[in-house]
Design a protein around this motif. Sequence first.
Motif, PDB file in Angstrom:
ATOM      1  N   HIS A 114       0.827  -1.214   0.000  1.00 33.67           N
ATOM      2  CA  HIS A 114       0.000   0.000   0.000  1.00 33.67           C
ATOM      3  C   HIS A 114       0.859   1.261   0.000  1.00 33.67           C
ATOM      4  O   HIS A 114       0.406   2.332  -0.385  1.00 33.67           O
ATOM      5  CB  HIS A 114      -0.931   0.001   1.220  1.00 33.67           C
ATOM      6  N   ARG A 115       2.111   1.151   0.474  1.00 32.65           N
ATOM      7  CA  ARG A 115       3.020   2.297   0.432  1.00 32.65           C
ATOM      8  C   ARG A 115       3.631   2.484  -0.952  1.00 32.65           C
ATOM      9  O   ARG A 115       4.092   3.555  -1.285  1.00 32.65           O
ATOM     10  CB  ARG A 115       4.139   2.104   1.453  1.00 32.65           C
ATOM     11  N   VAL A 116       3.664   1.403  -1.734  1.00 29.56           N
ATOM     12  CA  VAL A 116       4.261   1.468  -3.069  1.00 29.56           C
ATOM     13  C   VAL A 116       3.220   1.775  -4.140  1.00 29.56           C
ATOM     14  O   VAL A 116       3.458   2.567  -5.060  1.00 29.56           O
ATOM     15  CB  VAL A 116       4.973   0.139  -3.406  1.00 29.56           C
ATOM     16  N   PHE A 117       2.058   1.161  -4.042  1.00 30.79           N
ATOM     17  CA  PHE A 117       0.994   1.342  -5.032  1.00 30.79           C
ATOM     18  C   PHE A 117      -0.202   2.041  -4.408  1.00 30.79           C
ATOM     19  O   PHE A 117      -0.471   1.889  -3.221  1.00 30.79           O
ATOM     20  CB  PHE A 117       0.568  -0.021  -5.590  1.00 30.79           C
ATOM     21  N   PRO A 118      -0.989   2.817  -5.180  1.00 33.70           N
ATOM     22  CA  PRO A 118      -0.725   3.134  -6.589  1.00 33.70           C
ATOM     23  C   PRO A 118       0.420   4.157  -6.723  1.00 33.70           C
ATOM     24  O   PRO A 118       0.593   5.007  -5.850  1.00 33.70           O
ATOM     25  CB  PRO A 118      -2.054   3.730  -7.065  1.00 33.70           C
ATOM     26  N   ILE A 119       1.186   4.052  -7.789  1.00 33.60           N
ATOM     27  CA  ILE A 119       2.287   4.988  -8.020  1.00 33.60           C
ATOM     28  C   ILE A 119       1.715   6.349  -8.380  1.00 33.60           C
ATOM     29  O   ILE A 119       0.836   6.465  -9.239  1.00 33.60           O
ATOM     30  CB  ILE A 119       3.195   4.469  -9.161  1.00 33.60           C
ATOM     31  N   GLN A 120       2.201   7.374  -7.697  1.00 36.90           N
ATOM     32  CA  GLN A 120       1.703   8.729  -7.932  1.00 36.90           C
ATOM     33  C   GLN A 120       2.119   9.223  -9.311  1.00 36.90           C
ATOM     34  O   GLN A 120       3.137   8.811  -9.866  1.00 36.90           O
ATOM     35  CB  GLN A 120       2.229   9.678  -6.855  1.00 36.90           C
ATOM     36  N   GLU A 121       1.321  10.125  -9.841  1.00 35.39           N
ATOM     37  CA  GLU A 121       1.647  10.708 -11.148  1.00 35.39           C
ATOM     38  C   GLU A 121       2.944  11.515 -11.047  1.00 35.39           C
ATOM     39  O   GLU A 121       3.142  12.283 -10.099  1.00 35.39           O
ATOM     40  CB  GLU A 121       0.509  11.616 -11.606  1.00 35.39           C
ATOM     41  N   VAL A 122       3.813  11.331 -12.009  1.00 38.37           N
ATOM     42  CA  VAL A 122       5.112  12.002 -12.004  1.00 38.37           C
ATOM     43  C   VAL A 122       5.138  13.055 -13.106  1.00 38.37           C
ATOM     44  O   VAL A 122       4.806  12.765 -14.256  1.00 38.37           O
ATOM     45  CB  VAL A 122       6.255  10.979 -12.243  1.00 38.37           C
ATOM     46  N   SER A 123       5.519  14.296 -12.750  1.00 41.08           N
ATOM     47  CA  SER A 123       5.612  15.339 -13.770  1.00 41.08           C
ATOM     48  C   SER A 123       6.865  15.123 -14.607  1.00 41.08           C
ATOM     49  O   SER A 123       7.890  14.664 -14.111  1.00 41.08           O
ATOM     50  CB  SER A 123       5.661  16.726 -13.112  1.00 41.08           C
ATOM     51  N   LEU A 124       6.774  15.456 -15.895  1.00 39.21           N
ATOM     52  CA  LEU A 124       7.904  15.261 -16.808  1.00 39.21           C
ATOM     53  C   LEU A 124       9.100  16.108 -16.387  1.00 39.21           C
ATOM     54  O   LEU A 124      10.251  15.708 -16.555  1.00 39.21           O
ATOM     55  CB  LEU A 124       7.487  15.603 -18.233  1.00 39.21           C
ATOM     56  N   GLN A 125       8.826  17.310 -15.835  1.00 39.42           N
ATOM     57  CA  GLN A 125       9.920  18.184 -15.409  1.00 39.42           C
ATOM     58  C   GLN A 125      10.716  17.541 -14.271  1.00 39.42           C
ATOM     59  O   GLN A 125      11.952  17.491 -14.303  1.00 39.42           O
ATOM     60  CB  GLN A 125       9.379  19.543 -14.957  1.00 39.42           C
ATOM     61  N   ARG A 126      10.003  17.021 -13.255  1.00 36.87           N
ATOM     62  CA  ARG A 126      10.690  16.382 -12.129  1.00 36.87           C
ATOM     63  C   ARG A 126      11.384  15.101 -12.572  1.00 36.87           C
ATOM     64  O   ARG A 126      12.427  14.735 -12.036  1.00 36.87           O
ATOM     65  CB  ARG A 126       9.696  16.072 -11.001  1.00 36.87           C
ATOM     66  N   LEU A 127      10.796  14.413 -13.552  1.00 37.78           N
ATOM     67  CA  LEU A 127      11.409  13.192 -14.063  1.00 37.78           C
ATOM     68  C   LEU A 127      12.756  13.505 -14.717  1.00 37.78           C
ATOM     69  O   LEU A 127      13.743  12.797 -14.523  1.00 37.78           O
ATOM     70  CB  LEU A 127      10.477  12.519 -15.066  1.00 37.78           C
ATOM     71  N   GLY A 128      12.791  14.627 -15.466  1.00 42.17           N
ATOM     72  CA  GLY A 128      14.034  15.040 -16.109  1.00 42.17           C
ATOM     73  C   GLY A 128      15.105  15.410 -15.106  1.00 42.17           C
ATOM     74  O   GLY A 128      16.279  15.037 -15.245  1.00 42.17           O
ATOM     75  N   GLU A 129      14.693  16.140 -14.048  1.00 41.37           N
ATOM     76  CA  GLU A 129      15.644  16.519 -12.994  1.00 41.37           C
ATOM     77  C   GLU A 129      16.212  15.277 -12.310  1.00 41.37           C
ATOM     78  O   GLU A 129      17.408  15.186 -12.031  1.00 41.37           O
ATOM     79  CB  GLU A 129      14.954  17.415 -11.964  1.00 41.37           C
ATOM     80  N   SER A 130      15.320  14.317 -12.030  1.00 41.73           N
ATOM     81  CA  SER A 130      15.755  13.083 -11.369  1.00 41.73           C
ATOM     82  C   SER A 130      16.698  12.288 -12.258  1.00 41.73           C
ATOM     83  O   SER A 130      17.692  11.728 -11.794  1.00 41.73           O
ATOM     84  CB  SER A 130      14.538  12.228 -11.003  1.00 41.73           C
ATOM     85  N   ALA A 131      16.374  12.228 -13.554  1.00 41.92           N
ATOM     86  CA  ALA A 131      17.208  11.479 -14.494  1.00 41.92           C
ATOM     87  C   ALA A 131      18.613  12.058 -14.548  1.00 41.92           C
ATOM     88  O   ALA A 131      19.602  11.318 -14.629  1.00 41.92           O
ATOM     89  CB  ALA A 131      16.572  11.487 -15.881  1.00 41.92           C
TER      90      ALA A 131
END
Length: 252
Positions: free
Chosen positions: A16-33
């Motif tokens: 329950h802590r892992v799912f459902p996966i929250q929506e990820v913004s493309l901007q934050r995804l790029g920063e994380s990458a």
Amino acid sequence: PLTLFVAVGVFAVDLHRVFPIQEVSLQRLGESALLLIFAFGGFEILVIPAEEMVNPRRDVPRSLLVTLLVVTLVYASIQWVAAGTFSGLASAKAPLASAAAQFMGAVGGALMTVGAVCSITGTMSGLMLAGPRVTYALAQNQQLPSWFGTVHPRFRTPYFSILFLGGVSLVLALSGTFVQLAGLAAIARLLQYIGTCLALVKLHREMELDPSRFRLPGKHAVPLLAVTLCVGLLLQSKAEQIYLTAGALGIG
């Protein structure tokens, strides 16, 4: 410690802590990458001592691929356990130690801390082995001042390069935050990767065919795809990170 963290923690994961996966913004995804380049970086150090390997044509590509595969599996396992056992992961100052404390108690948290110190020490030892070798080679090719290539009369090591890189690393470690330095390191790595991939395209055209050399399947396809990915990741950089990188390149 990381193996123990995953082996014990996997039984304490709350889905329950892992799912459902929250929506990820493309901007934050790029920063994380971009920051993940720092986390996955280091595999390229394998090619520096290739000159001393018995069979680099076989061992270097195999080692690179196995290293990336193992590290990816370890990171994914750690992330699964950490996210599934500790809800305050994003805001924790010591995420793995805090997560381990949830299912292994205070001893688990202390073990993760000791493991982190050992890991950092190992990483720095590897960098201090490889880094001075690069500046030494540049000095030998007259691309840096000759004192970078000075060898200690007793220990036969490039001691000036070792002291120089150690001093610079210490100043940087004391002057900035981890995220700033990780971003700076990631951008520097990406520029290095782009230069290497473009050089590979040029070498493929200029070097004579030799069965003893390793040749990439698809010839130019892999390096050009890698350049495209690197440029895409560089576009995720913040203006502040670009200025810091430009300053570092200017000093260099």
